[in-house]
Design an enzyme around this catalytic site. Structure first.
Site, PDB file in Angstrom:
ATOM      1  N   LYS A  61     -34.253  36.757  18.994  1.00 28.65           N
ATOM      2  CA  LYS A  61     -34.202  38.177  18.620  1.00 28.65           C
ATOM      3  C   LYS A  61     -35.528  38.665  18.058  1.00 28.65           C
ATOM      4  CE  LYS A  61     -29.900  36.948  18.893  1.00 28.65           C
ATOM      5  NZ  LYS A  61     -28.636  37.399  19.360  1.00 28.65           N
ATOM      6  N   TRP A  84     -20.070  33.766  13.905  1.00 32.60           N
ATOM      7  CA  TRP A  84     -20.444  33.833  15.321  1.00 32.60           C
ATOM      8  C   TRP A  84     -19.483  32.926  16.115  1.00 32.60           C
ATOM      9  CZ3 TRP A  84     -24.378  30.221  17.866  1.00 32.60           C
ATOM     10  CH2 TRP A  84     -24.640  30.615  19.177  1.00 32.60           C
ATOM     11  N   ASP A 134     -28.246  28.983   9.239  1.00 32.19           N
ATOM     12  CA  ASP A 134     -28.463  29.475  10.596  1.00 32.19           C
ATOM     13  C   ASP A 134     -29.302  30.746  10.468  1.00 32.19           C
ATOM     14  OD1 ASP A 134     -28.440  30.403  13.150  1.00 32.19           O
ATOM     15  OD2 ASP A 134     -26.263  30.461  13.386  1.00 32.19           O
TER      16      ASP A 134
HETATM   17  N1  PGU Z   1     -26.629  32.010  15.458  1.00 33.59           N
HETATM   18  C1  PGU Z   1     -26.158  33.253  15.353  1.00 33.59           C
HETATM   19  C2  PGU Z   1     -25.580  33.713  14.068  1.00 33.59           C
HETATM   20  C3  PGU Z   1     -26.216  34.115  16.464  1.00 33.59           C
HETATM   21  O1  PGU Z   1     -25.743  35.353  16.345  1.00 33.59           O
HETATM   22  C4  PGU Z   1     -26.757  33.655  17.680  1.00 33.59           C
HETATM   23  C5  PGU Z   1     -26.812  34.528  18.887  1.00 33.59           C
HETATM   24  C6  PGU Z   1     -27.257  32.338  17.713  1.00 33.59           C
HETATM   25  C7  PGU Z   1     -27.168  31.548  16.579  1.00 33.59           C
HETATM   26  C8  PGU Z   1     -27.844  31.708  18.926  1.00 33.59           C
HETATM   27  O2  PGU Z   1     -28.852  32.358  19.514  1.00 33.59           O
HETATM   28  P1  PGU Z   1     -29.867  31.641  20.484  1.00 33.59           P
HETATM   29  O3  PGU Z   1     -30.023  32.583  21.615  1.00 33.59           O
HETATM   30  O4  PGU Z   1     -29.286  30.338  20.896  1.00 33.59           O
HETATM   31  O5  PGU Z   1     -31.096  31.471  19.678  1.00 33.59           O
HETATM   32  N2  PGU Z   1     -25.800  35.457  19.019  1.00 33.59           N
HETATM   33  C9  PGU Z   1     -25.902  36.629  19.873  1.00 33.59           C
HETATM   34  C10 PGU Z   1     -26.344  36.306  21.293  1.00 33.59           C
HETATM   35  C11 PGU Z   1     -25.289  36.045  22.290  1.00 33.59           C
HETATM   36  C12 PGU Z   1     -24.625  34.706  22.088  1.00 33.59           C
HETATM   37  O6  PGU Z   1     -23.448  34.721  21.710  1.00 33.59           O
HETATM   38  O7  PGU Z   1     -25.281  33.675  22.300  1.00 33.59           O
HETATM   39  C13 PGU Z   1     -24.623  37.436  19.775  1.00 33.59           C
HETATM   40  O8  PGU Z   1     -24.526  38.447  20.452  1.00 33.59           O
HETATM   41  O9  PGU Z   1     -23.768  37.091  18.945  1.00 33.59           O
END
Ligand code: PGU
Length: 458
Positions: A304, A187, A268
């Site tokens: 999510k 990510w 995570d």
């Molecule tokens: N860890 C991972 C692997 C994730 O994909 C995301 C969110 C998070 C943590 C953090 O999410 P929180 O909203 O802080 O609980 N990834 C999504 C959302 C958009 C972003 O980049 O924040 C994504 O589209 O990759």
């Protein structure tokens, strides 16, 4: 004319960008990447256009680029096209393409609003006690020894991101090894979070583009040669962006390697329930590590799986060898949190706690969660069928093999840009699409776009 989306991706950076032992060099690398780029990828400097601007004490401030993921939504919102499709951010949409508030969440929210005995006093620094206990139970399992022996401390956090940042800052202050290994790719926010928390970021091999699967040998080699004590970031399930997870047998081998080398796992867990539709099955990786008596950190998000994105509800757990150590760790987590945001918000955590606490509400949640996971799986099949029907060159079976919210398509940045310009499809430049943003109605449009990109853009 709409400008094309520019989505610089951290996944393209070489691992050496983060390998420097020098904090200064690390920070300057990060700062360089956060500066705006011209079309050749070089940093550009500020050029005030008027005397009025030059008067500002901030006249030297250069415009930062949009975020590689959230910036996709910014570009999408500006596009007037009626056929535009946002497959960038990992956020669930209904068949009608609308954001979803779960029924169970709405119901609990109404109850809370109507309960006149509730107030809006500050929560303690560590958040809502019930929420913390129930969150630990959800991921570790009710009968987990770490809970029964009070060896885990759980603090409420600003969703998954906040948990990762607080965990990173705690490690930078109190852990003897400052290096964290991230999967390659990962990510896009991970390297930034941990670098700014004060850790040194390195990568381990994870994804093999040739097989579109796990580079298990590379992973074992890289973790095997990591210095003892290093922190290892592991996606608990539904790896973002690849959708590729280790099998249970591979997880067991990873666990043995990590424990034998005294590496420190930092999980995570942003997608519990979204990979398989089962909360327990998706907690498997975490639970085998928790069961072996070793220590670990864990970031949890309800963005999510409960659709609580903007409420920012999450938790950080630190599993320790004894209850005494866990309580001392908690006292230090409070010192990280207090000057950062003082205490977490009450509303979202109250909703989550109410759902986790009540057997019927919990059951209702699991049914709705399974519904979301199943709809994503249906979209995978429909997209694969649509590409096969068009005779699109290439093997697209990875669309149904990958799991979770995303498909890592293998489309390159030029093809992504083409699909954006010609078809108004918005996705991250690494070729990741959020399957949760698709519906039966939009699958044909996406399949047309992919077919055109693959046949016309090499
Ligand atoms: N860890 C991972 C692997 C994730 O994909 C995301 C969110 C998070 C943590 C953090 O999410 P929180 O909203 O802080 O609980 N990834 C999504 C959302 C958009 C972003 O980049 O924040 C994504 O589209 O990759």
């Amino acid at each position: 004319m709409r400008p094309p989306i520019t989505v610089p991706s951290f996944s393209n950076y070489s691992s050496s960008s983060y390998s420097s032992p020098s904090c200064d060099r690390r920070l300057s690398t990060l700062v360089r990447h956060l500066l705006p780029m011209d079309s050749h990828g070089d940093s550009v400097s500020a050029s005030p256009t008027s005397a009025f601007q030059a008067d500002s004490v901030f006249a030297h401030v250069v415009r930062a680029p949009e975020d590689p993921i959230l910036g996709v939504t910014v570009a999408y919102n500006k596009d007037p096209s009626p056929v535009k499709l946002n497959l960038g951010v990992g956020a669930y949409r209904t068949e009608e393409g609308k954001p979803l508030v779960l029924n169970v969440v709405r119901r609990v929210e109404e109850q809370l609003v109507n309960d006149r005995s509730r107030n809006k006093e500050y929560l303690p620094i560590v958040g809502l006690a019930d929420f913390n206990k129930l969150s630990a139970k959800l991921i570790f399992g009710a009968n987990s020894p770490v809970i029964q022996e009070n060896r885990v401390t759980t603090v409420q956090s600003l969703s998954g991101t906040g948990a990762l940042r607080v965990g990173g800052e705690f490690l930078a202050r109190h852990y003897h090894q400052r290096t964290i290994y991230l999967p390659q790719p990962t990510w896009g926010n991970h390297p930034k979070i941990f670098t700014l928390a004060g850790l040194s970021v390195k990568t381990y091999r994870y994804y093999a583009p040739a097989t579109r699967g796990l580079d298990f040998q590379g992973l074992l080699e890289d973790l095997g040669s990591a210095p003892s004590g290093s922190v290892v970031l592991l996606h608990a399930c539904a790896h973002n962006p690849t959708g590729v997870d280790p099998t249970p047998e591979q997880w067991e081998q990873i666990r043995q390697l990590i424990r034998s080398k005294a590496l420190l796992p930092f999980f995570d867990s942003a997608y519990q329930g979204f990979a398989s539709g089962s909360l327990d099955a998706d907690a498997h990786s975490v639970r085998i590590f928790a069961a072996d008596g070793g220590e670990l950190l864990l970031a949890q998000s309800y963005a999510k799986n409960m659709g609580m994105y903007g409420e920012r509800v999450g938790a950080l757990s630190v599993v320790c060898k004894s209850a005494d150590v866990a309580s001392k760790v908690e006292s230090q987590l409070k010192l990280v949190i207090r000057p950062m945001y003082s205490s977490p918000p009450i509303h979202g955590a109250s909703i989550v706690a109410a759902i986790l606490k009540d057997r019927d509400l919990f059951h209702e949640w699991t049914v709705e969660l399974k519904g979301m996971a199943d709809r994503i799986i249906t979209m995978r099949q429909q997209l694969l069928d649509a590409l096969r029907a068009r005779g699109t060159p290439g093997d697209w079976s990875h669309i149904i093999k990958q799991i979770g919210m995303f498909t890592f398509t293998g489309l390159n940045a030029e093809q992504v840009s083409f699909m954006n310009k010609e078809y108004h499809i918005y996705m991250t430049s690494d070729g990741r699409i959020s399957m949760a943003g698709l519906s039966s109605k939009t699958v044909p449009h996406l399949a047309d776009a992919i077919h055109a990109a693959v046949t016309r853009v090499v």
